[in-house]
Structures are given as C-alpha cells and as structure tokens.
Design an enzyme around this catalytic site. Structure first.
Site, PDB file in Angstrom:
ATOM      1  CB  SER A 162      30.530  42.073  37.052  1.00 32.55           C
ATOM      2  OG  SER A 162      29.899  40.896  36.928  1.00 32.55           O
ATOM      3  CE1 TYR A 218      30.154  42.802  42.380  1.00 24.67           C
ATOM      4  CE2 TYR A 218      29.267  41.556  40.478  1.00 24.67           C
ATOM      5  CZ  TYR A 218      30.260  42.037  41.333  1.00 24.67           C
ATOM      6  OH  TYR A 218      31.566  41.865  40.757  1.00 24.67           O
TER       7      TYR A 218
HETATM    8  P1  NDP Z   1      37.743  41.261  46.910  1.00 30.32           P
HETATM    9  O1  NDP Z   1      36.468  41.216  47.694  1.00 30.32           O
HETATM   10  O2  NDP Z   1      38.804  40.173  46.940  1.00 30.32           O
HETATM   11  O3  NDP Z   1      38.306  42.553  46.972  1.00 30.32           O
HETATM   12  C1  NDP Z   1      37.448  43.429  46.966  1.00 30.32           C
HETATM   13  C2  NDP Z   1      38.392  45.115  47.502  1.00 30.32           C
HETATM   14  O4  NDP Z   1      37.634  46.071  47.571  1.00 30.32           O
HETATM   15  C3  NDP Z   1      38.947  44.578  48.971  1.00 30.32           C
HETATM   16  O5  NDP Z   1      40.335  45.117  48.860  1.00 30.32           O
HETATM   17  C4  NDP Z   1      37.975  45.566  49.870  1.00 30.32           C
HETATM   18  O6  NDP Z   1      38.471  45.821  50.924  1.00 30.32           O
HETATM   19  C5  NDP Z   1      37.767  46.888  48.837  1.00 30.32           C
HETATM   20  N1  NDP Z   1      36.482  47.420  49.230  1.00 30.32           N
HETATM   21  C6  NDP Z   1      35.364  47.096  49.535  1.00 30.32           C
HETATM   22  N2  NDP Z   1      34.712  48.223  49.831  1.00 30.32           N
HETATM   23  C7  NDP Z   1      35.441  49.182  49.854  1.00 30.32           C
HETATM   24  C8  NDP Z   1      35.414  50.699  50.134  1.00 30.32           C
HETATM   25  N3  NDP Z   1      34.014  51.234  50.346  1.00 30.32           N
HETATM   26  N4  NDP Z   1      36.493  51.453  50.041  1.00 30.32           N
HETATM   27  C9  NDP Z   1      37.550  50.887  49.515  1.00 30.32           C
HETATM   28  N5  NDP Z   1      37.804  49.636  49.255  1.00 30.32           N
HETATM   29  C10 NDP Z   1      36.671  48.915  49.475  1.00 30.32           C
HETATM   30  O7  NDP Z   1      37.233  41.085  45.435  1.00 30.32           O
HETATM   31  P2  NDP Z   1      37.759  40.995  43.965  1.00 30.32           P
HETATM   32  O8  NDP Z   1      39.157  41.123  44.024  1.00 30.32           O
HETATM   33  O9  NDP Z   1      37.310  39.885  43.425  1.00 30.32           O
HETATM   34  O10 NDP Z   1      37.042  42.191  43.258  1.00 30.32           O
HETATM   35  C11 NDP Z   1      37.956  43.206  42.469  1.00 30.32           C
HETATM   36  C12 NDP Z   1      36.966  43.862  41.660  1.00 30.32           C
HETATM   37  O11 NDP Z   1      36.735  42.762  40.717  1.00 30.32           O
HETATM   38  C13 NDP Z   1      35.598  44.277  42.107  1.00 30.32           C
HETATM   39  O12 NDP Z   1      35.294  45.309  41.169  1.00 30.32           O
HETATM   40  C14 NDP Z   1      34.679  43.255  41.542  1.00 30.32           C
HETATM   41  O13 NDP Z   1      33.332  43.651  41.428  1.00 30.32           O
HETATM   42  C15 NDP Z   1      35.220  42.811  40.421  1.00 30.32           C
HETATM   43  N6  NDP Z   1      34.759  41.323  39.771  1.00 30.32           N
HETATM   44  C16 NDP Z   1      35.486  40.388  40.609  1.00 30.32           C
HETATM   45  C17 NDP Z   1      34.950  38.871  39.730  1.00 30.32           C
HETATM   46  C18 NDP Z   1      35.388  37.800  40.813  1.00 30.32           C
HETATM   47  O14 NDP Z   1      35.077  36.894  40.149  1.00 30.32           O
HETATM   48  N7  NDP Z   1      36.239  37.829  41.677  1.00 30.32           N
HETATM   49  C19 NDP Z   1      34.147  38.661  38.789  1.00 30.32           C
HETATM   50  C20 NDP Z   1      33.713  40.135  38.237  1.00 30.32           C
HETATM   51  C21 NDP Z   1      34.177  41.095  38.476  1.00 30.32           C
HETATM   52  P3  NDP Z   1      38.585  45.280  52.600  1.00 30.32           P
HETATM   53  O15 NDP Z   1      39.423  44.161  52.283  1.00 30.32           O
HETATM   54  O16 NDP Z   1      38.693  46.095  53.525  1.00 30.32           O
HETATM   55  O17 NDP Z   1      37.039  44.712  52.510  1.00 30.32           O
END
Ligand code: NDP
Length: 303
Positions: A162, A218
């Site tokens: 990010s 974060y």
């Molecule tokens: P979501 O919250 O939709 O998805 C996050 C995913 O990570 C879920 O599948 C969640 O699982 C999983 N997760 C969380 N903790 C763990 C863990 N300990 N082990 C394995 N899986 C885990 O978020 P996004 O799709 O938006 O995020 C994806 C990436 O993009 C992240 O790295 C985020 O930081 C990055 N990002 C997102 C932005 C945005 O605007 N959306 C902007 C910038 C970066 P569960 O369903 O079980 O919680």
C-alpha cells in the site's frame, strides 16, 4: 490491453502489448488470502490465463467455498489452508505444497488485515496487524524460497502492499534515514523499527513519534513489507543461478471488505493489472520496484 472504466478513474493495464505468453500449465502460482477480495480475483485471473494456481485461505470453509465458486465458472484451482500469521500453519502448508507440486514459480503475498473503518485510526490491534501484514509474508517467503524454480523464466514474488506505507508517510528522520540507506538496510533493523513502534503503541506515545498518520499500524506494517521487499530483491539481483524478482504492488483504493466495499477500482480491475505484473516477460521483469496504479498515467513504479 483493455481499458476499464471505474467510477472515477480510467485504468489502463501496464502492458501496452499483448502479454507474450512464457508460462504454461506447469507454471505454479500461490496466492495468499484468496477466499475473497483482490486475492480471489487474482486467483481467477491467473487460472483464466492457464496457470496452475493454489488458492490459500486461513479458513478451510471459506477457502473451499471460493474454490467451488471458481469451479462453477469452469476454472479448476487447488486449495490448501494457510494462516500466514501462524508459523505452524506455514510449515504444514509448505510440506503439503512440496509434496503436491515440488516447485513454485510465482508467490503473491496478498493476505492482510486492517481493523479500522476508513476514517478511524485505532492501534488496538497493532500487534496482529504487524504480525499478519509483515511477519506473515516474510515467514512464508522464507519458507518457500528453497522451492522456487531456478530457471531462465525467473521466479517472481509480488507483495500486495500500500502506498500508505511509502517512505514519505514516515516523519521520523532517524528511521527515514535508516530505511533510505538501502545498501546497508538489514532485516534486523526493520524488526527493531517494528519493536519500537509496538513499544510506542504500548506506551501511548505513537501519535507524537513521527509514524504515518493514516491507518498507522497498517501503514507501518506495509512500510516494513516494502523495505523487506527491497532487501530481498537486493539479495537476488544479478544472481544468474537464482533469478527471483521481488516487487510490490499497491492496488489503490479498491472495493473490498477492507474498505467496507468503497473504492475507485474493482477487485477484478486491479487483479488484471496485478496478474500482468506477476507475468511480465523475463526481459521486462524488474526487481525491487513498487508499482501503483495511476489515473492519468497507466502505472508507474517508484524505486
Ligand atoms: P480483504 O479484506 O477483502 O481480503 C483480505 C484477505 O486476507 C481475506 O481473504 C482474509 O481472510 C485474508 N487474511 C487475513 N488475515 C489472514 C491470515 N492471517 N492468513 C491468511 N489470510 C488472511 O482485503 P483486500 O482484498 O482489499 O486486500 C488484499 C490486499 O490488498 C491486502 O494486502 C491489502 O493490504 C491490499 N490493499 C488493499 C487496498 C484496498 O483498497 N482494498 C488498498 C491497498 C492495498 P478472511 O476472509 O479469513 O478474513
């Protein structure tokens, strides 16, 4: 490549020519946190492009439901449970993966957490955030490094990060100087920085010590991930025996659970771009870069 219209932004893929297909069904990609959001969309895109894809999720039920949803679209992907914040889970996953596939070509460290609503900035869960968003990808990467395919196609690690964790968000001059000294920066220095942050959180002094001001925990976790990515890239740069490229990609404000469904881009849009970055032809494949999606410029990378 196609243009896709989002609510406010026209996003163009970084690839200006058709992807030259260097991969095959034998090319194996792992995506973490892929039961929903950007991770799920990345798995779908990579599977559509014909790679062998391992969808991982920390919850088996949610992971299998995601696999089923893809199956209903005619896509076959593999599944294993993986909680990136848990060393035992990582070890179990790597053992399973080694037996099932033997080698990995592409690792996309996507899983992450944030516990804040958009305009909140609580650090109550700072330890979990740091463990999941920094130590998780680091532990998984280190455990998988021996399994990366050593070939001319070059293995790839793409860390979904990010811009909240870019260096310009950090105001502490000493830490900034340390992170800017990329030649000498070490993993232990990054971990010392995280310990300092967690100590500040514990002491209630985190607001006045120059840490990033938006989604602080974060942002610090992603700052650490970006810095670690540079160290890892440096470790493999110019190594003909072990070609592993390591880059970061910020998808921008994207409609997922993390943002309460708000955002400028859809997960599918950013996954299309992320997949292109993970699949760059070997002669165009950089290392140590931080890619972001731009609205006027298609995409640019920062050193
Ligand atoms: P979501 O919250 O939709 O998805 C996050 C995913 O990570 C879920 O599948 C969640 O699982 C999983 N997760 C969380 N903790 C763990 C863990 N300990 N082990 C394995 N899986 C885990 O978020 P996004 O799709 O938006 O995020 C994806 C990436 O993009 C992240 O790295 C985020 O930081 C990055 N990002 C997102 C932005 C945005 O605007 N959306 C902007 C910038 C970066 P569960 O369903 O079980 O919680």
């Amino acid at each position: 490549m196609s243009n896709k219209e989002d609510a406010n932004t026209t996003i163009v893929s970084p690839i200006y020519h058709p992807i030259s297909r260097w991969w095959s069904k034998e090319t194996v990609a792992i995506v973490t946190g892929a039961n929903k959001g950007i991770g799920f969309a990345l798995v779908r895109r990579l599977a559509e492009l014909g790679l062998t894809v391992v969808l991982t999720a920390r919850d088996t039920g949610r992971g299998l439901a995601a696999v089923e949803a893809l199956k209903n679209k005619g896509l076959h992907v593999h599944f294993d449970c993986l909680d990136i914040s848990n060393q035992n889970s990582i070890e179990k996953f790597v053992t399973w993966f080694q037996q099932a596939f033997g080698v990995v070509d592409i690792l996309i460290n996507n899983a992450a957490v944030s516990f804040n609503e958009l305009y909140e900035n609580s650090v109550e869960q700072a330890e979990t955030v740091v463990r999941t968003n920094f130590y998780g990808p680091k532990m998984l990467t280190e455990a998988l490094l021996p399994l990366f395919r050593r070939q001319t196609t070059a293995a790839r690690i793409l860390n979904i990060s990010s811009r909240l964790g870019l260096l310009n968000k950090l105001k502490n001059p000493k830490l900034k100087a340390m992170l800017l000294d990329e030649e000498n920066l070490s993993e232990s220095q990054i971990e010392e920085m995280l310990n300092l942050f967690l100590k500040d959180v514990k002491n209630g002094t985190w607001k006045s010590n120059g840490w990033p001001q938006i989604w602080t925990d974060y942002a610090v976790s992603k700052l650490a991930l970006n810095s670690y990515s540079k160290i890892l890239a440096r470790r493999y740069k110019g190594n003909d025996e072990e070609q592993i490229s390591v880059n970061c990609f910020c998808p921008g404000f994207t409609q997922t659970s993390m943002t309460g469904g708000k955002g400028l881009h859809t997960a599918d849009t950013v996954a299309a771009i992320g997949a292109c970055l993970a699949l760059l032809p070997v002669d165009e494949l950089p290392t140590g870069k931080f890619f972001v999606i731009g609205s006027s410029n298609p995409i640019y990378s920062k050193l």
